[in-house]
Enzyme design. Structure first.
Site, mmCIF file in Angstrom:
data_model
loop_
_atom_site.group_PDB
_atom_site.id
_atom_site.type_symbol
_atom_site.label_atom_id
_atom_site.label_comp_id
_atom_site.label_asym_id
_atom_site.label_seq_id
_atom_site.Cartn_x
_atom_site.Cartn_y
_atom_site.Cartn_z
ATOM 1 N N ARG A 97 -10.243 4.023 9.408
ATOM 2 C CA ARG A 97 -10.447 2.311 10.368
ATOM 3 C C ARG A 97 -11.830 2.041 10.248
ATOM 4 O O ARG A 97 -11.946 0.679 10.373
ATOM 5 C CB ARG A 97 -9.597 2.334 10.842
ATOM 6 C CG ARG A 97 -8.145 2.430 9.795
ATOM 7 C CD ARG A 97 -7.021 2.686 11.173
ATOM 8 N NE ARG A 97 -5.323 2.738 10.322
ATOM 9 C CZ ARG A 97 -4.724 1.014 10.161
ATOM 10 N NH1 ARG A 97 -4.931 0.362 9.805
ATOM 11 N NH2 ARG A 97 -3.163 2.028 9.798
ATOM 12 N N LYS A 105 1.005 -1.524 0.383
ATOM 13 C CA LYS A 105 -0.587 0.088 0.340
ATOM 14 C C LYS A 105 0.572 0.730 0.095
ATOM 15 O O LYS A 105 0.482 2.156 -0.805
ATOM 16 C CB LYS A 105 -0.825 0.333 1.176
ATOM 17 C CG LYS A 105 -1.919 0.776 0.986
ATOM 18 C CD LYS A 105 -2.812 0.675 3.021
ATOM 19 C CE LYS A 105 -2.956 0.481 3.692
ATOM 20 N NZ LYS A 105 -2.084 1.824 4.353
ATOM 21 N N ARG A 150 -2.562 -9.116 12.669
ATOM 22 C CA ARG A 150 -2.574 -7.722 12.755
ATOM 23 C C ARG A 150 -4.349 -8.139 10.653
ATOM 24 O O ARG A 150 -4.698 -7.913 11.234
ATOM 25 C CB ARG A 150 -1.735 -7.462 11.503
ATOM 26 C CG ARG A 150 -1.267 -6.993 12.996
ATOM 27 C CD ARG A 150 0.187 -6.084 11.856
ATOM 28 N NE ARG A 150 1.334 -6.575 11.487
ATOM 29 C CZ ARG A 150 2.336 -6.890 11.583
ATOM 30 N NH1 ARG A 150 2.292 -6.792 12.676
ATOM 31 N NH2 ARG A 150 3.287 -7.873 11.120
#
Length: 217
Positions: free
Chosen positions: A87, A11, A161
């Site tokens: 998020r 990213k 994660r």
């Protein structure tokens, strides 16, 4: 634009190319937050208290930070590439409620096996801070012996994660479902970028026209 992708999806590299080629202001939630903390602004001091206590930064704090940056003259003039924000669903709803126009949400789709391979091969030079990958970006032989593995590059932490990312991602994609563009990020970064451009231009022909006109100048 909003870009969404898990740790190890490429990213960061893609954001550099998109912001440069499309002349967008790259707003990274994490970087902006660290900048505020370093400068000890009121918002930074507030955020640091949560970080020090090991707590997540509240949605309201992140919304205020990102909206302040997105309202700056340069952002208004050129447009922004939001990275690491929103998020949560509440943050996404705040964007919609504020009337901010989002043209597309770019989702980098990477298999779990690829993400694990990318994190497992990552190495850091403690002298220069340079990041290498044993397979994808091999280090020079002279520094190989001093390279270290980052504490958060273990398989256990990477899987954790990945789970957090998926739990956060799915409600966001549902909220923005009409403007989502999914890109296969299991490919080399050049192929990922080509696919991103092709799908963006197909969805937004006017952007393709503008981009071609700029390229001729």
């Amino acid at each position: 634009l909003i870009i969404v992708g898990p740790p190890g999806s490429g990213k960061g590299t893609l954001c550099e190319k998109i912001s440069r080629d499309f002349e967008l202001m790259h707003l990274s939630g994490g970087e902006l937050l660290r900048e505020e903390v370093t400068r000890k602004t009121p918002l930074g001091v507030e955020a640091f208290e949560y970080m020090k206590a090991g707590k997540l930064i509240p949605d309201d704090t992140m919304v205020r930070l990102m909206f302040a940056k997105a309202s700056e003259p340069a952002a208004q003039r050129f447009g922004v590439l939001l990275d690491g924000f929103p998020r949560t669903l509440n943050q996404a709803k705040a964007i919609t409620e504020a009337g901010l126009k989002i043209d597309a949400v770019i989702v980098l789709d990477v298999s779990d096996s690829s993400l694990l391979e990318r994190s497992a091969g990552r190495r850091v030079d403690p002298v220069t801070g340079e990041v290498y990958h044993l397979k994808f970006r091999p280090p020079p032989p002279q520094v190989l012996d001093r390279l270290v593995i980052r504490p958060d590059d273990t398989e256990e932490k990477q899987r954790f994660r990945m789970k957090i990312y998926k739990d956060q991602r799915d409600p966001l994609l549902l909220h923005f479902q009409s403007i989502v563009i999914t890109v296969n990020a299991d490919q080399p970064i050049s192929a990922v970028y080509d696919e991103f451009q092709r799908k963006l231009f197909a969805k937004m022909p006017e952007v393709a026209t503008q981009h071609q006109q700029k390229a001729k100048l």
